[in-house]
Scaffold this motif. Sequence first.
Motif, mmCIF file in Angstrom:
data_model
loop_
_atom_site.group_PDB
_atom_site.id
_atom_site.type_symbol
_atom_site.label_atom_id
_atom_site.label_comp_id
_atom_site.label_asym_id
_atom_site.label_seq_id
_atom_site.Cartn_x
_atom_site.Cartn_y
_atom_site.Cartn_z
ATOM 1 N N ARG A 186 0.750 -1.290 0.092
ATOM 2 C CA ARG A 186 -0.157 -0.127 0.087
ATOM 3 C C ARG A 186 0.687 1.399 0.031
ATOM 4 N NH1 ARG A 186 -3.640 -0.059 5.036
ATOM 5 N NH2 ARG A 186 -5.167 1.419 3.934
ATOM 6 N N HIS A 187 1.790 1.116 0.752
ATOM 7 C CA HIS A 187 2.582 2.413 0.879
ATOM 8 C C HIS A 187 3.990 2.593 0.378
ATOM 9 C CE1 HIS A 187 -0.229 2.565 4.652
ATOM 10 N NE2 HIS A 187 -0.485 3.535 3.974
ATOM 11 N N ASN A 274 -2.485 -5.347 3.737
ATOM 12 C CA ASN A 274 -3.659 -4.527 4.374
ATOM 13 C C ASN A 274 -4.613 -5.242 5.364
ATOM 14 O OD1 ASN A 274 -5.275 -5.874 2.714
ATOM 15 N ND2 ASN A 274 -5.498 -4.267 1.267
ATOM 16 N N SER A 372 5.015 11.041 -0.722
ATOM 17 C CA SER A 372 3.817 10.758 -0.282
ATOM 18 C C SER A 372 3.811 9.146 0.389
ATOM 19 C CB SER A 372 2.766 10.631 -1.260
ATOM 20 O OG SER A 372 1.555 10.090 -1.113
ATOM 21 N N ASP A 373 4.368 8.391 -0.147
ATOM 22 C CA ASP A 373 4.756 7.087 0.293
ATOM 23 C C ASP A 373 5.326 7.071 1.475
ATOM 24 O OD1 ASP A 373 3.345 5.545 -1.561
ATOM 25 O OD2 ASP A 373 5.288 5.147 -2.617
ATOM 26 N N ARG A 374 6.437 7.961 1.550
ATOM 27 C CA ARG A 374 7.273 7.913 3.017
ATOM 28 C C ARG A 374 6.709 8.560 4.008
ATOM 29 N NH1 ARG A 374 13.191 10.445 1.052
ATOM 30 N NH2 ARG A 374 13.853 8.761 0.021
ATOM 31 N N LYS A 376 3.072 8.401 4.109
ATOM 32 C CA LYS A 376 1.990 7.331 4.147
ATOM 33 C C LYS A 376 0.592 8.264 4.181
ATOM 34 C CE LYS A 376 4.323 3.659 6.336
ATOM 35 N NZ LYS A 376 4.665 2.745 7.489
ATOM 36 N N ARG A 377 0.642 9.420 3.522
ATOM 37 C CA ARG A 377 -0.628 10.269 3.229
ATOM 38 C C ARG A 377 -0.600 10.610 1.962
ATOM 39 N NH1 ARG A 377 -0.901 8.946 7.595
ATOM 40 N NH2 ARG A 377 -1.391 10.066 9.580
ATOM 41 N N ARG A 378 -1.809 10.684 1.432
ATOM 42 C CA ARG A 378 -2.367 11.058 -0.122
ATOM 43 C C ARG A 378 -2.997 12.397 -0.290
ATOM 44 N NH1 ARG A 378 1.213 7.280 -1.123
ATOM 45 N NH2 ARG A 378 0.381 5.201 -0.690
ATOM 46 N N TRP A 426 -4.817 6.501 -3.400
ATOM 47 C CA TRP A 426 -5.673 6.709 -2.180
ATOM 48 C C TRP A 426 -6.914 5.632 -2.358
ATOM 49 C CZ3 TRP A 426 -8.334 12.113 -0.581
ATOM 50 C CH2 TRP A 426 -8.600 12.138 0.740
ATOM 51 N N ASN A 429 -5.217 2.265 -1.756
ATOM 52 C CA ASN A 429 -5.089 1.930 -0.544
ATOM 53 C C ASN A 429 -6.269 1.532 0.401
ATOM 54 O OD1 ASN A 429 -2.203 4.506 -0.030
ATOM 55 N ND2 ASN A 429 -2.300 2.483 -1.020
ATOM 56 N N THR A 531 -6.181 4.820 4.927
ATOM 57 C CA THR A 531 -5.052 5.622 4.601
ATOM 58 C C THR A 531 -5.550 7.262 4.510
ATOM 59 O OG1 THR A 531 -3.606 4.184 3.371
ATOM 60 C CG2 THR A 531 -3.013 6.409 2.979
#
Length: 532
Positions: A186-187, A274, A372-374, A376-378, A426, A429, A531
């Motif tokens: 996911r991330h 997940n 964004s992956d680091r 973990k926010r979209r 987003w 995830n 997420t």
Amino acid sequence: MSKAHQTKGGTLSGKVSGVDVVVKDAGLPSELSQVPSFEEEGSVLPPPPVLTPQEEARLWRKVDRHIMPILTMMYLFSFVDRGNIGNAKLQGLVTQLDLTGSRYNAALSFFFLSYNVGSIPANLVLKKFRPSRVLPTITILWGIVMCLMGLVKNYSQLVAVRVCLGAAETGLASGAFYYLSMWYPRHMIQMRFGIFWSGATLAGAFTGLVAFGISFMSGTAGLLGWSWIFIIEGMATVVVGVVACFVFVDFPDTARFLTPEERAFVVNRMKFDNSTVGEDEHFALRHIWEALLDWQVWALGLLNMAVIMPVDGISYFLPWVFAVLSPRRCADMNGQSSIINGFGFNTTTSQLLTVPPYIVAIVMVMVWSIWSDRIKRRSPFLFSGLLLCLVGFAINITNAPIGVKYFGTYLIVIGGYAAHPAIIAWLTNNLAGHYKRAVGIAFQGIFGNTGGLIASNMFRSQDAPRYITGHGAEMGFVGMGLVLVPIVVFAYTRANMKKEAKMREAEDRGEKYAPEELKRLGDRAPDFRYTL
């Protein structure tokens, strides 16, 4: 359905979709010893190894090398072939095919109508008929259709071929996003979406450069420059499709470029990425209805529309933004000025001026995707991209100087293209279950293509040079996205809090959810976290 039984020595064996599969357990819990129900040749997987961070990073780079280049190249040509009509417009397409009134916009619209029809079925059959067969085949088909577009002689033929182009391309984008979600956790996925989407961003620059070179072929074999744009780029697409037939790989459990241990690692990492019990991997009709009735699919679908409208609007009309014709030449074209008169440049310069905004956008796509992956926010990146688009359209709707408007186009291209991987990641995830995610991604794509359909009809020739209607409508949809983002974040945050409370209550009562129940609930399960 799959049937399995435990044998001596901790080995799990059985049939998966009628295919013999054996997983050596070596004492692992049974839920960690099962492979996804892929209908492939029988395979034997050893226990998943324990990798150091450095070893895992090397493994994912190995996966990237075998998957991302060909997939990105296919998507690059997909965007080239759907958007090169904007460049062809500068090379005599409008005049030769008599695209008076709204005919040009209508030709753009028919592509999206046929494209939308097959999106969901294409994603559902991707696992059944294997990505290595489906995606290269449709690439070859649309390349052939693109070549035929260079031979059309009138408006009716152009519309017919655009319909065929949409039907041929359907399933590539949503299928590729779904395919990547089967390979990457996911991330880690937005960076891969960013690489993949960079193909579309590069196409924005690529089409301008190629169209500039092809324009010198105008008159060859009795065909104008616009015909050669379609023919040459279509032939290149066919070549990419043929190459893909030989190098494209399917899913992790059958990837021959991985060792058995590496396959076991990826399979198990994805299976429990997940959920504590794994995902539901078997198709049922309820997956379709669960996806179509899920509020987040609709909300993030609308957000995808808000992002894609600037992306498609700018790709179809940016070459024409820079062009200028004298009043006499405008009259000769029966008012087909499109976005002429805006910046004051000739055809050659207009083609070349489209390149720099896309080059900058490619850099921003990758920077935002990795960031964004680091964290973990979209949502922050989606909101920021939409805000850039809003400012860019606000600049272009004014009577600002040419240089300022050119800066505005940078903001639109950067904002739209850099935000798109975030909105796709987003939803990806936050949907659990192979087939629910497949339907949800395809349905989100339909929203985006509908946005493209709307955008293709917003920039009308009678609105030149400021295009108040087009820019104003774009600002309205972007504004809708800016309002939706915080609402969705609030809804996800509240849902996560309720899930946590539900888990605590179950623990206090000494209750435990059955693994099959958690699988069935998917992203609605109390152990699943959305997420943000």
